[in-house]
Write an enzyme that holds these catalytic residues in place. Structure first.
Site, PDB file in Angstrom:
ATOM      1  N   ASP A 167      -0.277  -9.657   2.502  1.00 40.46           N
ATOM      2  CA  ASP A 167       1.192  -9.050   2.785  1.00 40.46           C
ATOM      3  C   ASP A 167       2.430  -9.913   2.801  1.00 40.46           C
ATOM      4  OD1 ASP A 167      -0.174  -6.449   3.232  1.00 40.46           O
ATOM      5  OD2 ASP A 167      -0.047  -6.693   5.344  1.00 40.46           O
ATOM      6  N   GLU A 214       1.188  -4.402  -5.633  1.00 46.21           N
ATOM      7  CA  GLU A 214       1.833  -5.631  -5.907  1.00 46.21           C
ATOM      8  C   GLU A 214       2.747  -5.533  -7.372  1.00 46.21           C
ATOM      9  OE1 GLU A 214      -2.361  -5.808  -8.103  1.00 46.21           O
ATOM     10  OE2 GLU A 214      -1.314  -4.830  -6.591  1.00 46.21           O
TER      11      GLU A 214
END
Length: 360
Positions: free
Chosen positions: A242, A268
């Site tokens: 994260d 992502e």
């Protein structure tokens, strides 16, 4: 002309129970005599900014620019009721509270056709035409007898009530719009990276495509994917993953031009809309981003710095692309897949553009 008004109600010496906020605005449209009468009356019963103008035919651009809370129109002026209709037919202006005011006392008009209730007839026509309120207005100066004084006091109270009602409704509308803006921002934002999300891209890309075609300017799209991101989560845990997403997003923002808009597409994967940018220029932007990402480590915490790279695919708007951007997205995504399958950490362009398939 704009004037700032504040004070007590005329002759009644009764202050408003719900004070009008100082940022409220009123636009008065009517003859010079009508403006003078209204300004004198408003000076004692309102606390707000008042602007005056004379011609209903020329006032719509002013309304669109200023967007007053309350619009007061002289009923006897040609075009006043039509102006009400025009305002109420426009979604962006329909919330403005329109008060139509007739300055001629009812009993003077009834002499023309005795027995006809002119006030009710005019009020019905005004409300059907889009006005929110309709009222008669006695002149500010009369004989001074008790009945005239009482009538003037009552009309002052009525005008005050109508203005407060209008401003109150407008405030409710504005508050609702602010709430909707906040909710929309929440719905369109990715909370982790603080970028716009995929839903925002689905809304923005068609708008950008339409704008590019109307203005006859180029438009390009980048699709980016963080290389080997799964291994970051597997080796260091999701909190580190994260943090990488946050740092990656910040680096994107800091290395984009003013007209470039980044989105977190999912996981992502990221998308960047490049306004007024052709394929060759998009390649330059992409290569600069590729270097900015890969040439400097991402410091996750005091004990850990990671080398991160990204693969980037580019597509530019073509005449046969659909208006929603589906085909444009698909081509950018296909070029992204080519960049990943060819070794990652590289930029892949459209087939008709010079392609740099070596690591940047």
């Amino acid at each position: 002309m704009k004037v700032l008004l504040s004070g007590r109600s005329h002759r009644s010496n009764v202050t408003t129970k719900r004070p009008t906020p100082m940022d409220a605005s009123i636009l008065v449209v009517g003859s010079d005599e009508f403006q003078t009468t209204l300004l004198e009356r408003l000076r004692y019963i309102a606390a707000c900014t008042v602007e005056v103008t004379s011609s209903p035919k020329e006032v719509l651009p002013l309304i669109q620019a200023e967007q007053p809370d309350v619009l007061i129109l002289q009923a006897s002026q040609v075009g006043s009721l039509d102006l009400c209709r025009q305002i109420k037919q426009q979604t962006s202006l329909a919330w403005i509270y329109c008060i139509l005011i007739a300055e001629q006392p009812q009993n003077a008009i009834e002499e023309i056709l005795p027995g006809w209730n002119w006030e009710l007839g005019f009020r019905a026509a005004a409300l059907e035409g889009g006005a929110d309120a309709y009222m008669w207005l006695l002149p500010n100066h009369g004989k001074g007898d008790m009945s005239w004084e009482a009538g003037l006091t009552l009309q002052n109270h009525l005008l005050q009530a109508q203005i407060q009602t209008g401003i109150g409704r407008v405030q409710i509308y504005r508050n609702l719009m602010r709430t909707n803006d906040v909710l929309s921002a929440i719905a369109l934002a990715d909370p982790l990276t603080e970028l716009n999300n995929r839903r925002a891209l689905d809304w923005e890309l068609p708008r950008q495509i339409q704008n590019a075609r109307v203005r006859d300017v180029p438009l390009s799209l980048l699709m980016l994917d963080i290389d080997y991101f799964k291994s970051i989560n597997d080796n260091y845990g999701h909190p580190v993953g994260d943090r990488v997403l946050q740092l990656f997003s910040a680096r994107l923002r800091h290395n984009l031009r003013f007209q470039d808009t980044p989105f977190r597409y999912g996981g992502e994967e990221f998308a960047i809309v490049l306004s007024n940018t052709n394929g060759q220029e998009a390649q330059q932007v992409a290569q600069r981003l590729n270097r900015a990402i890969g040439n400097q480590c991402f410091t996750v915490d005091n004990n850990r710095a990671l080398n991160i790279t990204a693969s980037i695919g580019i597509a530019s708007l073509q005449p046969d692309d659909d208006a929603n951007g589906v085909s444009l997205l698909n081509r950018a995504d296909q070029n992204l897949l080519r960049a990943k399958s060819n070794g990652r950490n590289r930029v892949i362009c459209e087939a008709n553009q010079p392609s740099d398939e070596t690591p940047s």
